[in-house]
Design a protein around this motif. Structure first.
Motif, PDB file in Angstrom:
ATOM      1  N   GLY A   8       0.823  -1.203   0.000  1.00  0.00           N
ATOM      2  CA  GLY A   8       0.000   0.000   0.000  1.00  0.00           C
ATOM      3  C   GLY A   8       0.853   1.246   0.000  1.00  0.00           C
ATOM      4  N   GLY A   9       0.253   2.331  -0.442  1.00  0.00           N
ATOM      5  CA  GLY A   9       0.958   3.617  -0.468  1.00  0.00           C
ATOM      6  C   GLY A   9       1.782   3.796  -1.727  1.00  0.00           C
ATOM      7  N   ASP A  10       2.068   5.050  -2.023  1.00  0.00           N
ATOM      8  CA  ASP A  10       2.887   5.371  -3.187  1.00  0.00           C
ATOM      9  C   ASP A  10       4.245   5.924  -2.777  1.00  0.00           C
ATOM     10  OD1 ASP A  10       1.042   4.605  -5.146  1.00  0.00           O
ATOM     11  OD2 ASP A  10       0.031   6.534  -5.060  1.00  0.00           O
ATOM     12  N   GLN A  11       4.244   6.886  -1.915  1.00  0.00           N
ATOM     13  CA  GLN A  11       5.473   7.545  -1.462  1.00  0.00           C
ATOM     14  C   GLN A  11       5.910   6.923  -0.139  1.00  0.00           C
ATOM     15  OE1 GLN A  11       6.930   9.750  -3.454  1.00  0.00           O
ATOM     16  NE2 GLN A  11       5.229   9.590  -4.890  1.00  0.00           N
ATOM     17  N   ILE A  12       6.719   5.891  -0.209  1.00  0.00           N
ATOM     18  CA  ILE A  12       7.085   5.159   1.000  1.00  0.00           C
ATOM     19  C   ILE A  12       8.529   5.418   1.432  1.00  0.00           C
ATOM     20  CG2 ILE A  12       5.391   3.343   0.582  1.00  0.00           C
ATOM     21  CD1 ILE A  12       7.927   1.633  -0.251  1.00  0.00           C
ATOM     22  N   ASP A  13       9.128   6.496   0.943  1.00  0.00           N
ATOM     23  CA  ASP A  13      10.514   6.792   1.291  1.00  0.00           C
ATOM     24  C   ASP A  13      10.700   6.929   2.800  1.00  0.00           C
ATOM     25  OD1 ASP A  13      11.252   6.701  -1.363  1.00  0.00           O
ATOM     26  OD2 ASP A  13      10.953   8.854  -1.660  1.00  0.00           O
ATOM     27  N   GLY A  14       9.731   7.523   3.486  1.00  0.00           N
ATOM     28  CA  GLY A  14       9.816   7.673   4.943  1.00  0.00           C
ATOM     29  C   GLY A  14       9.838   6.328   5.653  1.00  0.00           C
ATOM     30  N   LEU A  15       9.019   5.400   5.190  1.00  0.00           N
ATOM     31  CA  LEU A  15       9.006   4.063   5.776  1.00  0.00           C
ATOM     32  C   LEU A  15      10.316   3.330   5.507  1.00  0.00           C
ATOM     33  CD1 LEU A  15       5.396   2.823   4.934  1.00  0.00           C
ATOM     34  CD2 LEU A  15       6.240   3.756   7.078  1.00  0.00           C
ATOM     35  N   LYS A  16      10.850   3.501   4.308  1.00  0.00           N
ATOM     36  CA  LYS A  16      12.128   2.875   3.977  1.00  0.00           C
ATOM     37  C   LYS A  16      13.243   3.393   4.881  1.00  0.00           C
ATOM     38  CE  LYS A  16      11.434   1.690  -0.875  1.00  0.00           C
ATOM     39  NZ  LYS A  16      11.905   1.911  -2.247  1.00  0.00           N
ATOM     40  N   LYS A  17      13.223   4.696   5.181  1.00  0.00           N
ATOM     41  CA  LYS A  17      14.239   5.276   6.064  1.00  0.00           C
ATOM     42  C   LYS A  17      14.149   4.679   7.463  1.00  0.00           C
ATOM     43  CE  LYS A  17      14.700   9.735   3.776  1.00  0.00           C
ATOM     44  NZ  LYS A  17      14.475  11.190   3.889  1.00  0.00           N
ATOM     45  N   ILE A  18      12.932   4.512   7.953  1.00  0.00           N
ATOM     46  CA  ILE A  18      12.750   3.945   9.291  1.00  0.00           C
ATOM     47  C   ILE A  18      13.301   2.532   9.344  1.00  0.00           C
ATOM     48  CG2 ILE A  18      11.031   3.139  10.963  1.00  0.00           C
ATOM     49  CD1 ILE A  18       9.280   5.515  10.019  1.00  0.00           C
ATOM     50  N   VAL A  19      12.935   1.712   8.375  1.00  0.00           N
ATOM     51  CA  VAL A  19      13.401   0.325   8.352  1.00  0.00           C
ATOM     52  C   VAL A  19      14.923   0.276   8.210  1.00  0.00           C
ATOM     53  CG1 VAL A  19      13.276  -1.839   7.073  1.00  0.00           C
ATOM     54  CG2 VAL A  19      11.206  -0.536   7.511  1.00  0.00           C
ATOM     55  N   SER A  20      15.482   1.146   7.391  1.00  0.00           N
ATOM     56  CA  SER A  20      16.933   1.193   7.208  1.00  0.00           C
ATOM     57  C   SER A  20      17.655   1.588   8.487  1.00  0.00           C
ATOM     58  CB  SER A  20      17.299   2.172   6.092  1.00  0.00           C
ATOM     59  OG  SER A  20      16.807   1.709   4.869  1.00  0.00           O
TER      60      SER A  20
END
Length: 112
Positions: A8-20
C-alpha cells in the motif's frame, strides 16, 4: 537476508528510512493497486509486513493478512502513511527482535 514487505501507499521513502535505521535494507513494496499485485506471494525470506490499509481494498488486505498469519509473520497495520511511520517506529522500538540485525539499544531519530 530477510525482507520487509510494505503493501500500500505510493510515497514510502519515509518508511524505507525507518526500516533502514534499524539495520534492514532489503525492502519490497507492492502498491496494491496493480492487477498483478493480487496474485503475488509474500517472498519466502520476509520477516515483517507493513499494511497501509487506506491504499488497498479489503479483499487484498484479508489475503495478505491470511498469508502472513499462516507463516507467523509480524504485521504492522496503519490506515495511512503517517500512521504507518508511527506504528512502525513503535513496533520496532518495542520489539528489537522483529528484524534481524537490530541493535539492542536504539537511538532516537526524526523522520522528515
Amino acid at each position: 537476508m530477510s525482507t520487509v514487505l510494505i503493501v500500500g501507499g505510493d510515497q514510502i521513502d519515509g518508511l524505507k528510512k525507518i526500516v533502514s535505521k534499524y539495520g534492514h535494507h532489503d525492502i519490497e513494496h507492492w502498491s496494491g493497486r496493480k492487477a498483478g499485485d493480487h496474485h503475488k506471494k509474500i517472498p519466502q525470506n520476509t520477516e515483517l509486513v507493513v499494511l497501509v490499509t487506506s491504499w488497498i481494498n479489503h479483499s487484498f488486505t484479508y489475503a495478505i493478512k491470511r498469508a502472513a498469519s499462516k507463516r507467523q509473520l509480524k504485521i504492522v497495520y496503519a490506515t495511512n502513511l503517517t500512521h504507518a511511520r508511527e506504528h512502525l517506529m513503535k513496533q520496532l522500538g518495542q520489539d528489537s527482535a522483529v528484524l534481524s540485525g537490530c541493535r539492542k539499544t536504539l537511538q532516537p531519530f526524526i523522520v522528515v
